[in-house]
Design an enzyme around this catalytic site. Structure first.
Site, mmCIF file in Angstrom:
data_model
loop_
_atom_site.group_PDB
_atom_site.id
_atom_site.type_symbol
_atom_site.label_atom_id
_atom_site.label_comp_id
_atom_site.label_asym_id
_atom_site.label_seq_id
_atom_site.Cartn_x
_atom_site.Cartn_y
_atom_site.Cartn_z
ATOM 1 N N GLU A 188 0.851 -1.188 0.000
ATOM 2 C CA GLU A 188 0.000 0.000 0.000
ATOM 3 C C GLU A 188 0.890 1.242 0.000
ATOM 4 O OE1 GLU A 188 -2.881 -0.044 3.169
ATOM 5 O OE2 GLU A 188 -3.610 1.976 2.708
ATOM 6 N N ASN A 227 -6.626 1.420 2.854
ATOM 7 C CA ASN A 227 -7.380 2.649 3.084
ATOM 8 C C ASN A 227 -6.950 3.757 2.126
ATOM 9 O OD1 ASN A 227 -8.607 1.319 5.206
ATOM 10 N ND2 ASN A 227 -7.260 2.170 6.763
ATOM 11 N N ASN A 279 -11.985 -1.073 -1.125
ATOM 12 C CA ASN A 279 -11.321 -1.632 0.061
ATOM 13 C C ASN A 279 -12.153 -1.333 1.302
ATOM 14 O OD1 ASN A 279 -8.881 -2.567 1.704
ATOM 15 N ND2 ASN A 279 -9.175 -0.481 2.488
ATOM 16 N N GLU A 280 -12.447 -2.349 2.080
ATOM 17 C CA GLU A 280 -13.111 -2.203 3.389
ATOM 18 C C GLU A 280 -14.205 -1.133 3.364
ATOM 19 O OE1 GLU A 280 -10.107 -1.718 6.450
ATOM 20 O OE2 GLU A 280 -9.473 -3.798 6.258
ATOM 21 N N TYR A 336 -6.929 -8.974 11.529
ATOM 22 C CA TYR A 336 -5.605 -8.857 12.155
ATOM 23 C C TYR A 336 -5.688 -9.348 13.597
ATOM 24 C CZ TYR A 336 -4.360 -5.881 8.194
ATOM 25 O OH TYR A 336 -4.108 -5.406 6.933
ATOM 26 N N GLU A 374 -6.293 -9.469 3.506
ATOM 27 C CA GLU A 374 -5.470 -8.809 4.538
ATOM 28 C C GLU A 374 -5.508 -9.695 5.769
ATOM 29 O OE1 GLU A 374 -5.831 -4.617 5.416
ATOM 30 O OE2 GLU A 374 -6.457 -4.190 3.361
ATOM 31 N N GLN A 432 1.397 -6.569 5.536
ATOM 32 C CA GLN A 432 1.751 -6.221 4.178
ATOM 33 C C GLN A 432 3.113 -6.852 3.864
ATOM 34 O OE1 GLN A 432 0.992 -2.117 3.144
ATOM 35 N NE2 GLN A 432 -0.938 -2.077 4.268
HETATM 36 O O1 AHR Z 1 -3.011 -2.885 6.213
HETATM 37 C C1 AHR Z 1 -3.268 -1.723 6.929
HETATM 38 C C2 AHR Z 1 -4.702 -1.255 6.775
HETATM 39 O O2 AHR Z 1 -5.552 -2.176 7.392
HETATM 40 C C3 AHR Z 1 -5.241 -1.155 5.376
HETATM 41 O O3 AHR Z 1 -4.944 0.055 4.792
HETATM 42 C C4 AHR Z 1 -6.713 -1.307 5.575
HETATM 43 O O4 AHR Z 1 -7.355 -1.888 4.474
HETATM 44 C C5 AHR Z 1 -6.850 -2.128 6.834
HETATM 45 O O5 AHR Z 1 -7.720 -1.564 7.737
#
Ligand code: AHR
Length: 495
Positions: A27, A72, A172-173, A244, A291, A345
């Site tokens: 990103e 994001n 994205n999201e 995450y 992700e 990432q």
């Molecule tokens: O990977 C970091 C962030 O986590 C990304 O920009 C977003 O898509 C997610 O919330």
């Protein structure tokens, strides 16, 4: 000493492992691009400014696809700022991360970098501030042969042949209130549907990924996923999900992250099955877990400078690598439905690779489980029956050993994480496999669970051989060190 028994039977498998499961993510965030993959003044930089030392590590990781440019960041990105002569590129304030992007690195640089790194692009189109037309223009720029405004612009910018980008993420999201121009599920579906139609008219071969939930903690989960699938089922190949994990004060809860990921995937699988039946559809939709990682979201991330700040630069511990290994096993154990997954990432930003400006690139602890799984997990994942001691966690009971067993016509690979503070004696019965021989063993462990690989001490946590692995007919016997990640690679007769 703990004991674990695992039974697997040849041909009794979960499904085919898609190589796209070993994808990652870059990103425009922090130092992922600038000082990460791109640093023209670095001593290893090539004529494009790409750091060769980083490319070498990415090749070692065997990364299949790379999702780009966000994240994001995507939801405010004007892709046309990042093409054409560099001196004309606009600097923009990025509202997602409160930083400034010089746009020195854009679509054409990314495509060239993918080519050099042996990766495929997984392009994402902005469905925040971007319109369906913007997305279609980017698809035309990348995939249309010639004779139109955007395809000819690509040629003018030095790339004659279309890039033939296969897979595209639509936003994205978009379920997240933090997202620039966040939408509700119905509004997102309408916007994504119109974008999907236009991209497919430009290139009917494209595979499309639509936004699912940003995490299980989203208040709209799993309703969002159901609505989006119902509205987009005919066009979408994948539903994207993200999650995450981080240590929040309790080791056992952290270790059991793999159980939570498994439940999450199974829930989404249920949604996909339900929608397929409801729509009487003949096609399947799969999960793109695009992700996933350990990420300390409670860390201080105040940018230290406007351009390429040091943010989200988590330094991973041995303990993080154990959790990471369990997550990889869960992805493998759901290979029937998870056909794409991106480690988030790749460089500097919550990443397996860390760089110093003007300096070296190093392997974090999490580098190793990814490397060994992506290079060795081939063919299919076997179903297993595990008899194992268990521990309590906020996700319920969890096995002390997380395992995944893959095989193809030559090899069997067993991936094992021991979450116990003592040795774990493993007995794996590989029923109906013949002539099993140990080819390679790897173990990652440390006397200190909080040990990290740093620039001062880059080899504090490195894999070693797992000694004493034996085979007896169709069984493998091993002793896993306390708190360890392990791989046992075997050959078989191939029949
Ligand atoms: O990977 C970091 C962030 O986590 C990304 O920009 C977003 O898509 C997610 O919330």
């Amino acid at each position: 000493m703990k004991n674990t028994k695992i039974l697997a039977i040849k041909h009794l498998d979960i499904g085919d492992i898609s190589p796209d499961m070993f994808s990652s993510f870059i990103e425009h965030l922090g130092r992922a691009v600038y000082e990460g993959i791109y640093e023209p003044t670095h001593k290893t930089a090539d004529e494009n400014g790409f750091r060769q030392d980083v490319i070498d590590l990415i090749k070692e990781l065997n990364v299949k696809k790379v999702r780009y440019p966000g994240g994001n960041y995507l939801s405010g990105y004007r892709w046309e700022d990042g093409i054409g002569p560099k001196e004309n590129r606009k600097r923009r304030f990025d509202m997602a991360w409160s930083t400034v992007d010089t746009n020195e690195f854009g679509t054409d640089e990314f495509m060239k970098w993918c080519d050099k790194s042996g990766c495929e692009p997984l392009m994402a189109v902005n469905l925040g501030t971007g319109t369906p037309q913007d997305g279609a223009n980017l698809a035309e720029y990348c995939n249309f042969k010639e004779g139109t405004y955007y395809s000819d612009l690509r040629k003018q910018n030095g790339r004659k042949e279309p890039y033939k980008v296969e897979s595209w993420c639509l936003g994205n999201e978009m379920d997240g209130v933090w997202q620039i121009c966040h939408l509700n599920a119905e509004d997102y579906s309408k916007k994504a549907l119109e974008t999907a139609k236009m991209i497919r008219w430009i290139d009917p071969k494209t595979k499309l990924v639509v936004c699912g939930s940003a995490s299980v903690n989203q208040p709209t989960f799993p309703e969002w996923d159901k609505t989006v699938c119902e509205n987009l089922y005919d066009f979408a190949d994948f539903l994207s999900v993200h999650q995450y994990y981080w240590w929040e004060g309790n080791d056992d809860d952290f270790y059991a992250s793999y159980v939570q990921m498994d439940e999450y995937i199974k829930t989404i699988k249920g949604v996909l099955t339900f929608v397929k039946a409801k729509l009487r559809s003949k096609k399947d939709m799969y999960i793109s877990f695009d992700e996933w990682n350990v990420w300390y979201q409670n860390a201080d991330n105040t940018p230290d400078r406007l351009i390429a700040p040091h943010i989200l630069e988590d330094v991973y511990t041995m303990q993080d690598a154990l959790v990471f290994g369990g997550l990889m096993n869960t992805l493998l154990n759901n290979c029937d439905v998870v056909k794409m997954a991106c480690l988030a990432q790749l460089v500097n930003v919550i990443a397996p690779i860390m760089t110093q400006a003007d300096g070296p690139a190093i392997r974090q602890t999490i580098f190793y489980p990814f490397k060994y799984v992506s290079n060795n997990a081939k063919g299919k994942t076997l179903r297993t029956v595990n008899t194992c001691d268990k521990f309590d966690s906020k996700y319920g009971k969890a096995d002390y050993v997380s395992s995944a067993i893959t095989y193809d016509d030559k090899e069997i690979c067993v991936f094992l994480v021991n979450y116990a503070a003592e040795e774990n004696e493993i007995n794996i019965n590989l029923n109906l496999f013949k002539d099993i021989k140990v080819k390679e063993t790897v173990s990652l462990f440390s006397d200190d669970l909080k040990k990290q690989n740093t620039f001062k001490n880059p080899f504090a946590v490195v894999p070693t051989e797992l000694k004493g692995v034996k085979t007896e007919k169709d069984s493998v016997i091993a002793k896993l060190p306390p708190f360890s990640w392990n791989m046992i690679k075997l050959s078989h007769d191939g029949e």
